[in-house]
Write an enzyme that holds these catalytic residues in place. Structure first.
Site, PDB file in Angstrom:
ATOM      1  N   TYR A  66     -16.218  17.691 -15.484  1.00 16.96           N
ATOM      2  CA  TYR A  66     -16.634  16.288 -15.581  1.00 16.96           C
ATOM      3  C   TYR A  66     -17.662  16.035 -14.469  1.00 16.96           C
ATOM      4  O   TYR A  66     -17.418  16.379 -13.303  1.00 16.96           O
ATOM      5  CB  TYR A  66     -15.401  15.399 -15.397  1.00 16.96           C
ATOM      6  CG  TYR A  66     -15.720  13.940 -15.288  1.00 16.96           C
ATOM      7  CD1 TYR A  66     -16.047  13.204 -16.411  1.00 16.96           C
ATOM      8  CD2 TYR A  66     -15.706  13.298 -14.058  1.00 16.96           C
ATOM      9  CE1 TYR A  66     -16.355  11.856 -16.310  1.00 16.96           C
ATOM     10  CE2 TYR A  66     -16.010  11.944 -13.954  1.00 16.96           C
ATOM     11  CZ  TYR A  66     -16.333  11.236 -15.078  1.00 16.96           C
ATOM     12  OH  TYR A  66     -16.634   9.912 -14.979  1.00 16.96           O
ATOM     13  N   ARG A 108       0.852  -1.195   0.000  1.00 16.41           N
ATOM     14  CA  ARG A 108       0.000   0.000   0.000  1.00 16.41           C
ATOM     15  C   ARG A 108       0.888   1.247   0.000  1.00 16.41           C
ATOM     16  O   ARG A 108       0.589   2.254  -0.640  1.00 16.41           O
ATOM     17  CB  ARG A 108      -0.953  -0.014   1.195  1.00 16.41           C
ATOM     18  CG  ARG A 108      -1.853   1.199   1.207  1.00 16.41           C
ATOM     19  CD  ARG A 108      -3.078   1.159   2.140  1.00 16.41           C
ATOM     20  NE  ARG A 108      -3.173   0.091   3.084  1.00 16.41           N
ATOM     21  CZ  ARG A 108      -2.606   0.110   4.309  1.00 16.41           C
ATOM     22  NH1 ARG A 108      -1.902   1.159   4.708  1.00 16.41           N
ATOM     23  NH2 ARG A 108      -2.759  -0.917   5.110  1.00 16.41           N
ATOM     24  N   LYS A 133      -8.137   7.462 -19.542  1.00 22.73           N
ATOM     25  CA  LYS A 133      -8.446   8.026 -20.853  1.00 22.73           C
ATOM     26  C   LYS A 133      -7.198   7.984 -21.749  1.00 22.73           C
ATOM     27  O   LYS A 133      -6.651   6.924 -21.965  1.00 22.73           O
ATOM     28  CB  LYS A 133      -9.012   9.435 -20.671  1.00 22.73           C
ATOM     29  CG  LYS A 133     -10.043   9.546 -19.531  1.00 22.73           C
ATOM     30  CD  LYS A 133     -11.326   8.779 -19.762  1.00 22.73           C
ATOM     31  CE  LYS A 133     -12.212   8.692 -18.524  1.00 22.73           C
ATOM     32  NZ  LYS A 133     -12.582   9.953 -17.919  1.00 22.73           N
ATOM     33  N   ASP A 171      -7.110  19.878 -14.510  1.00 20.42           N
ATOM     34  CA  ASP A 171      -7.386  18.514 -14.963  1.00 20.42           C
ATOM     35  C   ASP A 171      -6.998  18.472 -16.444  1.00 20.42           C
ATOM     36  O   ASP A 171      -7.644  19.111 -17.279  1.00 20.42           O
ATOM     37  CB  ASP A 171      -8.874  18.198 -14.755  1.00 20.42           C
ATOM     38  CG  ASP A 171      -9.227  16.765 -15.164  1.00 20.42           C
ATOM     39  OD1 ASP A 171      -8.539  16.202 -16.046  1.00 20.42           O
ATOM     40  OD2 ASP A 171     -10.211  16.228 -14.625  1.00 20.42           O
TER      41      ASP A 171
HETATM   42  C1  LIG Z   1     -13.092  10.411 -16.645  1.00 24.01           C
HETATM   43  C2  LIG Z   1     -12.706  11.709 -16.088  1.00 24.01           C
HETATM   44  C3  LIG Z   1     -12.481  11.884 -14.711  1.00 24.01           C
HETATM   45  C4  LIG Z   1     -12.695  10.757 -13.733  1.00 24.01           C
HETATM   46  O1  LIG Z   1     -11.802   9.711 -13.934  1.00 24.01           O
HETATM   47  P1  LIG Z   1     -12.115   8.151 -13.612  1.00 24.01           P
HETATM   48  O2  LIG Z   1     -10.852   7.485 -14.010  1.00 24.01           O
HETATM   49  O3  LIG Z   1     -13.298   7.756 -14.436  1.00 24.01           O
HETATM   50  O4  LIG Z   1     -12.396   8.063 -12.154  1.00 24.01           O
HETATM   51  C5  LIG Z   1     -12.065  13.126 -14.282  1.00 24.01           C
HETATM   52  N1  LIG Z   1     -11.891  14.154 -15.139  1.00 24.01           N
HETATM   53  C6  LIG Z   1     -12.103  14.032 -16.448  1.00 24.01           C
HETATM   54  C7  LIG Z   1     -11.904  15.197 -17.351  1.00 24.01           C
HETATM   55  C8  LIG Z   1     -12.521  12.817 -16.972  1.00 24.01           C
HETATM   56  O5  LIG Z   1     -12.750  12.708 -18.288  1.00 24.01           O
END
Ligand SMILES: *Cc1c(COP(=O)(O)O)cnc(C)c1O
Length: 385
Positions: A104, A52, A201, A176
């Site tokens: 998001y 962890r 992504k 982000d």
């Molecule tokens: C998908 C996404 C998230 C969240 O991520 P997860 O891996 O699905 O928890 C946060 N910000 C953006 C811009 C996203 O596209």
């Protein structure tokens, strides 16, 4: 190896944290599937005591992502949301956050339905207007939290302008960077203090694993987030770390192809009679086209477009064959989604209306298939409207 700052971006995707296994010479990083590490005597280990707290596969990924974003270190978590949640634990009850009003969908859900219960306060503003951000900052503000381009309306925020405001008010700026990836946008170079990612992504890019990262510019942030990994435990598993290490090696070539296909699909949609409006920063009629060109080195693969109604959206979405209807984005395959009922359902009808997400809006994450096939598929699906 030369110092990573001297190496080009693609070289770093393939070599930083991706050194051959010292024991066997294996060219690919091993997956350390272990929960614990044998110790030689009390208090004597090889830097690893329990998985962890740390795992060598995770360490490699954290080095790689820190290098790509130009940070001092990164920490990876079980999902993008787990990373954003971990980031927020750097702040405390009573702290105030100014954030974009078009994030998001999961992020305002975390902020409003979990963190306000712990005494956090959030103000949502249109961050594409820096004056609105400046006005929203108060004494208790500790962070400005922004997505650019936004999801799904592709609004751009001037990172440098906001970073100057944040610096003058001694507030952290978090970006982000999921939509652009570090290949097309480098928020830390533009003045951001922290970068977050859903590695699910583009960074991983193959739609086969969840993950999230926080990239830090100050060693103490990384230290605190390491403490959060060990203490709260929402770490990324060694296998998932390995998937991202594998995926990220092709980030540059994938992003180039995503971008080429994205431009072609956006041009097709903007000429199509059934499409009422296209949201893509690479179209000259995008209101922030000039800023997009200045701040990003490509326009990416995320496009939204207006079909006019829920019925129209449904008619076309039922007909797609190459494009797959589903949540998520950033994979090699083209994914198409309906924000009002998927990613932004939690906002409610009023919440969506306030920021301009209609029932007829469709979002597409253009993959790296042959673009003629993607366009032909969209064309036959749009004929159903
Ligand atoms: C998908 C996404 C998230 C969240 O991520 P997860 O891996 O699905 O928890 C946060 N910000 C953006 C811009 C996203 O596209």
């Amino acid at each position: 190896m030369p110092k990573d700052k001297q190496l080009g971006f693609s070289t770093r995707t393939i070599h930083v944290g991706q050194e051959p296994d010292p024991e066997t010479g294996a060219v690919t990083a091993p997956i350390y599937a272990t929960s614990t590490y044998v110790q030689e005597e009390i208090g004597k280990n090889k830097g690893y005591a329990y998985a962890r707290t740390s795992n060598p596969t995770r360490t490699r990924l954290e080095q790689n992502l820190a290098s790509l974003e130009g940070g001092v270190a990164s920490r990876v978590f079980a999902s993008g949301m787990a990373a954003i949640h971990a980031l927020c634990t750097l702040y405390k009850s009573g702290d105030h956050v100014v954030c974009g009003n078009n994030l998001y969908g999961g992020v305002p859900r975390l902020f409003n339905q979990v963190l306000t219960g712990y005494g956090f306060e959030f103000t949502y503003v249109d961050t594409s207007d820096p004056k609105k951000v400046e006005r929203a900052i108060r004494k208790a503000t500790r962070m400005v939290y922004i997505e650019t381009p936004t999801n799904p309306l592709m609004t751009i925020t001037d990172i440098r302008a906001i970073s100057e405001i944040a610096r003058s008010k001694r507030v952290d700026l978090t970006i982000d960077n999921t939509f652009m990836s570090p290949y097309f946008q480098q928020p830390i170079k533009l003045g951001a203090d922290i970068v977050v990612h859903s590695t699910t992504k583009f960074l991983n890019g193959h739609s086969d694993g969840l993950g999230g990262a926080v990239v830090c510019t100050r060693p103490e942030q990384a230290e605190s987030l390491g403490f959060v990994q060990k203490t709260a435990g929402a770490i990324l598993s060694p296998f998932e770390c390995w998937l991202v290490l594998r995926g990220v090696k092709t980030l540059a070539v994938r992003m180039e192809q995503h971008d080429r296909n994205g431009r072609a699909v956006a041009a097709f949609l903007s000429r199509h009679k059934k499409v009422k409006k296209v949201f893509y920063p690479g179209l000259p009629d995008h209101p922030q086209y000039a800023l997009a060109q200045k701040q990003m080195t490509g326009f990416g693969a995320m496009i939204s477009f207006e079909t006019g109604s829920l019925a129209n959206a449904n008619k076309m979405l039922r007909r797609v064959r190459i494009c797959s209807l589903g949540e998520s984005l950033g994979g090699v395959e083209t994914l198409i989604s309906h924000p009002a009922t998927m990613t932004h359902a939690a906002l409610g009808k009023e919440g969506r209306r306030a920021i301009g997400i209609t029932d007829g809006l469709v979002r597409i994450s253009v993959g790296i298939e042959n673009v003629e096939d993607i366009i032909a598929d969209l064309d036959q699906a749009l004929a159903a409207i």
